[in-house]
Write an enzyme that holds these catalytic residues in place. Sequence first.
Site, PDB file in Angstrom:
ATOM      1  N   LYS A 250       0.800  10.572   7.076  1.00 33.62           N
ATOM      2  CA  LYS A 250       1.398   9.569   6.083  1.00 33.62           C
ATOM      3  C   LYS A 250       0.669   9.809   4.591  1.00 33.62           C
ATOM      4  O   LYS A 250      -0.351  10.018   4.318  1.00 33.62           O
ATOM      5  CB  LYS A 250       0.876   8.186   6.298  1.00 33.62           C
ATOM      6  CG  LYS A 250       1.110   7.025   5.370  1.00 33.62           C
ATOM      7  CD  LYS A 250       0.751   5.710   5.675  1.00 33.62           C
ATOM      8  CE  LYS A 250       0.949   4.831   4.546  1.00 33.62           C
ATOM      9  NZ  LYS A 250       0.219   3.321   4.838  1.00 33.62           N
ATOM     10  N   ASP A 255      -0.177   3.067  -2.758  1.00 29.64           N
ATOM     11  CA  ASP A 255       0.811   1.892  -2.030  1.00 29.64           C
ATOM     12  C   ASP A 255       0.424   0.584  -2.634  1.00 29.64           C
ATOM     13  O   ASP A 255      -0.587  -0.124  -2.544  1.00 29.64           O
ATOM     14  CB  ASP A 255       0.137   1.614  -0.734  1.00 29.64           C
ATOM     15  CG  ASP A 255       0.748   0.598   0.094  1.00 29.64           C
ATOM     16  OD1 ASP A 255       1.797   0.162  -0.380  1.00 29.64           O
ATOM     17  OD2 ASP A 255       0.335   0.307   1.252  1.00 29.64           O
ATOM     18  N   LYS A 262       0.598  -6.173  -3.158  1.00 26.15           N
ATOM     19  CA  LYS A 262      -0.579  -6.497  -2.726  1.00 26.15           C
ATOM     20  C   LYS A 262      -1.415  -7.370  -3.740  1.00 26.15           C
ATOM     21  O   LYS A 262      -1.581  -7.153  -4.971  1.00 26.15           O
ATOM     22  CB  LYS A 262      -1.436  -5.093  -2.514  1.00 26.15           C
ATOM     23  CG  LYS A 262      -0.923  -4.340  -1.162  1.00 26.15           C
ATOM     24  CD  LYS A 262      -1.923  -3.181  -0.987  1.00 26.15           C
ATOM     25  CE  LYS A 262      -1.528  -2.462   0.114  1.00 26.15           C
ATOM     26  NZ  LYS A 262      -1.631  -2.774   1.429  1.00 26.15           N
ATOM     27  N   ASP A 273      -3.768   6.163   0.430  1.00 25.26           N
ATOM     28  CA  ASP A 273      -2.917   5.874   1.294  1.00 25.26           C
ATOM     29  C   ASP A 273      -2.208   7.240   1.846  1.00 25.26           C
ATOM     30  O   ASP A 273      -1.185   7.292   2.577  1.00 25.26           O
ATOM     31  CB  ASP A 273      -2.014   4.794   0.915  1.00 25.26           C
ATOM     32  CG  ASP A 273      -1.599   3.948   2.309  1.00 25.26           C
ATOM     33  OD1 ASP A 273      -1.977   3.975   3.235  1.00 25.26           O
ATOM     34  OD2 ASP A 273      -0.360   3.270   1.966  1.00 25.26           O
ATOM     35  N   GLU A 334       5.238   0.016   4.738  1.00 25.94           N
ATOM     36  CA  GLU A 334       6.062   1.298   4.185  1.00 25.94           C
ATOM     37  C   GLU A 334       5.604   2.415   5.096  1.00 25.94           C
ATOM     38  O   GLU A 334       6.568   3.288   5.102  1.00 25.94           O
ATOM     39  CB  GLU A 334       5.893   1.325   2.786  1.00 25.94           C
ATOM     40  CG  GLU A 334       4.635   2.280   2.211  1.00 25.94           C
ATOM     41  CD  GLU A 334       3.439   1.718   2.626  1.00 25.94           C
ATOM     42  OE1 GLU A 334       3.191   0.381   2.795  1.00 25.94           O
ATOM     43  OE2 GLU A 334       2.392   2.203   2.736  1.00 25.94           O
ATOM     44  N   ARG A 336       4.876   2.998   8.117  1.00 25.35           N
ATOM     45  CA  ARG A 336       5.690   3.046   9.394  1.00 25.35           C
ATOM     46  C   ARG A 336       7.327   3.607   9.292  1.00 25.35           C
ATOM     47  O   ARG A 336       7.635   4.426  10.204  1.00 25.35           O
ATOM     48  CB  ARG A 336       5.433   1.721  10.362  1.00 25.35           C
ATOM     49  CG  ARG A 336       6.358   0.840   9.542  1.00 25.35           C
ATOM     50  CD  ARG A 336       5.674  -0.572  10.244  1.00 25.35           C
ATOM     51  NE  ARG A 336       4.624  -0.989  10.154  1.00 25.35           N
ATOM     52  CZ  ARG A 336       4.015  -2.187  10.329  1.00 25.35           C
ATOM     53  NH1 ARG A 336       4.521  -2.959  11.353  1.00 25.35           N
ATOM     54  NH2 ARG A 336       2.494  -2.271   9.976  1.00 25.35           N
TER      55      ARG A 336
HETATM   56  N1  BES Z   1      -1.534   1.269   3.538  1.00 24.18           N
HETATM   57  C1  BES Z   1      -1.732  -0.021   4.214  1.00 24.18           C
HETATM   58  C2  BES Z   1      -2.891  -0.296   5.182  1.00 24.18           C
HETATM   59  C3  BES Z   1      -4.310   0.003   4.735  1.00 24.18           C
HETATM   60  C4  BES Z   1      -5.020  -1.178   4.668  1.00 24.18           C
HETATM   61  C5  BES Z   1      -4.928   1.221   4.793  1.00 24.18           C
HETATM   62  C6  BES Z   1      -6.524  -1.081   4.025  1.00 24.18           C
HETATM   63  C7  BES Z   1      -6.211   1.367   4.131  1.00 24.18           C
HETATM   64  C8  BES Z   1      -6.855   0.442   4.042  1.00 24.18           C
HETATM   65  C9  BES Z   1      -0.390  -0.363   4.825  1.00 24.18           C
HETATM   66  O1  BES Z   1       0.773   0.311   4.299  1.00 24.18           O
HETATM   67  C10 BES Z   1      -0.312  -1.843   4.593  1.00 24.18           C
HETATM   68  O2  BES Z   1      -0.024  -2.296   3.537  1.00 24.18           O
HETATM   69  N2  BES Z   1      -0.252  -2.426   6.000  1.00 24.18           N
HETATM   70  C11 BES Z   1       0.293  -4.009   5.993  1.00 24.18           C
HETATM   71  C12 BES Z   1       0.896  -4.160   6.942  1.00 24.18           C
HETATM   72  C13 BES Z   1       1.391  -5.637   7.050  1.00 24.18           C
HETATM   73  C14 BES Z   1       2.434  -5.782   5.942  1.00 24.18           C
HETATM   74  C15 BES Z   1       2.175  -5.824   8.322  1.00 24.18           C
HETATM   75  C16 BES Z   1      -1.316  -4.470   6.013  1.00 24.18           C
HETATM   76  O3  BES Z   1      -2.097  -3.973   6.951  1.00 24.18           O
HETATM   77  O4  BES Z   1      -1.514  -5.675   5.726  1.00 24.18           O
HETATM   78 ZN    ZN Z   2       0.407   1.949   3.164  1.00 22.90          ZN
HETATM   79 MN    MN Z   3       1.333  -1.078   2.512  1.00 22.96          MN
END
Ligand code: BES
Ligand code: ZN
Ligand code: MN
Length: 482
Positions: A250, A255, A262, A273, A334, A336
């Site tokens: 990835k 992000d 966020k 990310d 995003e 996935r």
């Molecule tokens: N890049 C993030 C996940 C992440 C979180 C990586 C903390 C490293 C440290 C990912 O794209 C994300 O935002 N995931 C969301 C998914 C949710 C919207 C279902 C999450 O984990 O909150």
């Molecule tokens: Zn991400």
């Molecule tokens: Mn994300």
Amino acid sequence: MLNIKTGDLANLKTELLVVMVCEDDSLSKDPVINSLLGQAGLYPEFRGGAGDELMLYAPTCTKATRVLFLGLGKSEKSNAETFRAAAGKAVSRAIKAKLDEVVFCAHGQKDYVMAMMEGAFLANYFFDHYKKDKSKKVLANIFFHVEKSGQKSFRTMAGKIETTCKGTVMAREWVSAPPNDKRPDMFARSIVKAADKENLTIVDLDDRNIKKNNMHAMLSVGAGSDTKPRMVVLDYRPEKYDKTIVLVGKGVTFDSGGINLKPSNGIADMKQDMAGAAAVAATLITVSRLEMKHRVIGVLPLVENMPSGNAYRPGDVIKTASGQTVEIGNTDAEGRLILADAISYAVRQYNPDTLVDMATLTGACKIALGPKIAGVFSSNDQLAGQIVRSGTKTNERCWAMPMPDDYRDMLKSDIADMRNVSKSRWGGAIVAALFLSGFVENIDWAHIDIAGPAFADNANAYCPAGGTGFGVRLLVDWLENL
Ligand code: BES
Ligand code: ZN
Ligand code: MN
């Protein structure tokens, strides 16, 4: 540089000799070490207990100007990681003391010496590209004093370890780089530049080529950014091979969450990310340097997830490269989406025997396993087991997670083939893995969620705060034992 030294320790000229000892085992039969331990024994603060340290200046039985003793505790409780960490600690001390080199006494078990080499090399690093003050210097040389009989095999070992750990450092550099200096086009260029020197075939797809390959999920995620998505493929193909392995990483260079922006505390470290892509790219470069026997292909989808008038929206339905449609429940899920397209592309182009993806995919995985352990998801228990074992060996730890079939219901959509998120918040890491499984067809596959260990808030014994390079040593070990 990792180097091997032999010869009489009495004549050893160095600024620093490092001697590790267990509470109940001196780890060396060398008479000079014995005599040095005798001198150390005069100081009651040093008993070889875990964390004990003693610096002797101008000891009598060697020409070394300093000897650092590091206690490791009871020998039955020490393992490779004990040695890795102790070696890292010694190197950090040597850097602080502004030394140029260090000599480790390495008379013990082979796997412990290997771990010492790793810890020492990995600790001899910091990220100072953006600082004006560059007075802090890494050590020019790290020596391992070994018994003469083993010198040849230790030399080969040191070379391999150095090559692999250079891969880790390369990944750290990419992950720690600020997001304004690694937007998809820049990151792609940086990867191509590094890979160009190696025995790798490079494919570099721009947004037009991404479109030609129907990777609309990638294009949607990248639509909000002024920097267009890129896909870089690194192909290592030895003359003869019987297995083809694809690694997908990835590569979200930043992000923001997109329209589902966020919050302040969640967005700060999102330059990390792209750590999956960094680890996979560095692994491919390492694989080619080690001249491995399998064909290995790294597939790197690179995008920036930003909000804008052109960004993809919650509610959008997008068509992935597989032909399956996805209803967007949340633009922050995003990773996935880009992985789905990259996996379909990889399966179509290379039909691998095994596909492993590595991704900072979910905060939920970090919550489940904490900041130091990755989650492994696979329907093939044997494959998951191999990865967990490599994780134990390298201390890039992995824990096998379940992929229960009945949880798939959480991704059902009323209008599309699936949603990209569940409507409930539970089991987020599992749900993300189940989403990916919809794109791997019948390929042998594992997914490694490195959201926890990719980035460190605090330094540890052999890694400064920032990008950790997690995944390179893990994947290299797994590939080597395949
Ligand atoms: N890049 C993030 C996940 C992440 C979180 C990586 C903390 C490293 C440290 C990912 O794209 C994300 O935002 N995931 C969301 C998914 C949710 C919207 C279902 C999450 O984990 O909150
Ligand atoms: Zn991400
Ligand atoms: Mn994300």
